[in-house]
Design an enzyme around this catalytic site. Sequence first.
Site, PDB file in Angstrom:
ATOM      1  N   ASP A   1      25.835  30.463  37.984  1.00 44.68           N
ATOM      2  CA  ASP A   1      26.107  30.826  39.386  1.00 44.68           C
ATOM      3  C   ASP A   1      27.560  31.279  39.551  1.00 44.68           C
ATOM      4  O   ASP A   1      27.924  31.832  40.591  1.00 44.68           O
ATOM      5  CB  ASP A   1      25.853  29.620  40.305  1.00 44.68           C
TER       6      ASP A   1
ATOM      7  N   GLN B   1      20.754  24.546  43.755  1.00 39.89           N
ATOM      8  CA  GLN B   1      20.612  25.334  44.979  1.00 39.89           C
ATOM      9  C   GLN B   1      21.377  24.676  46.123  1.00 39.89           C
ATOM     10  O   GLN B   1      21.182  23.497  46.422  1.00 39.89           O
ATOM     11  CB  GLN B   1      19.110  25.464  45.326  1.00 39.89           C
TER      12      GLN B   1
ATOM     13  N   LYS C   1      13.722  32.858  42.022  1.00 45.04           N
ATOM     14  CA  LYS C   1      14.514  32.854  40.777  1.00 45.04           C
ATOM     15  C   LYS C   1      13.616  32.440  39.601  1.00 45.04           C
ATOM     16  O   LYS C   1      13.688  33.046  38.522  1.00 45.04           O
ATOM     17  CB  LYS C   1      15.707  31.897  40.913  1.00 45.04           C
TER      18      LYS C   1
END
Length: 299
Positions: free
Chosen positions: A124, A101, A57
């Site tokens: 997200d 994460q 990412k």
Amino acid sequence: MYICAMQLLDGKATAAHIKEQIKKDTAEHIAKGGKQPHLAAIIVGNNPASEAYVGSKIRTCEELGFGSTLKRFEEDITEEALLDEIRHMNDNDEIDGILVQLPLPKHISDDAVINAIDPGKDVDGFHPVSTGRMVLGQKAYLPATPYGMMLMLKHYNIDTKGMHCVVVGRSNIVGTPMALLMSRNSNPGNATVTLCHRHTKNLKEHCLQADIIVAAVGIPKFITEDMVKEGAIILDVGINRIDDPTRKSGKRLVGDVDFDNVKDKCSYITPVPGGVGLMTICGLMMNTLEAAKEHSNID
Ligand code: NDP
């Protein structure tokens, strides 16, 4: 012997195309006086899979002309200290998107962490506000993996209107939002959706009815040839590491679909690796650019 010609839904080529577009849009946005998109990522502990995901990412941010921040914390960080870090990021005007994460260590609540993120920076798409907006069909940051799959279907001009879509797996981040997006009055979308899980009876019969199967189970090669009707479209979300003594690493990645035996029955199928995973990053980057646009004082 099956008669339909299978086409691979190529995540690498599709992601490259979409990233090129994002890069161009980003440059135009900055040229108009907009702020450079900036993604902040938090990683806790040293899970190798999480390291790999976050690393890719951050590399993609560089590729697209985004700024990025990566914060690492030891496995034993307290929940309160992590929440404090998120609050600092919420207050930092340079940052447009925040991602933490997953998975997190057991002593930290995923829900507490997700709920602490400013919904305006929830790239997200896991915050309850994002979920609520998505359910109501309002403008929302969509969860990156389902968003990526919708981008893939759109890229290949697959008309899903009226199709029967069977989603296997109902997690909050993949199966449930994908079922919702496929059932919405949109393109892609407008499908009739069946959402299956551990307690579904006659799973095979449901899958055999499907024009589209989305496999998000987390079990290697779970969807087998006898569960797939001829001409079906398959989106394989699964990322499973299995033993493979022929590889130097002794491991290899496989999806939730028995690709080798299923592929010739399908009209379209995503490979693993090289399919949905690469599209997930596109979804995240689309959300981050959108957040930067929201945070810029231009039209
Ligand atoms: P979860 O473990 O959160 O959810 C798995 C789902 O599968 C659950 O809803 C579970 O049902 C269902 N399930 C488990 N066993 C069965 C069974 N025997 N029959 C029917 N349903 C079953 O997984 P995620 O959704 O987070 O991830 C799924 C897979 O996708 C994993 O391999 C993961 O690594 C991968 N993944 C890939 C991403 C990508 O970018 N490509 C992103 C995110 C995940 P129940 O609810 O009843 O327990």
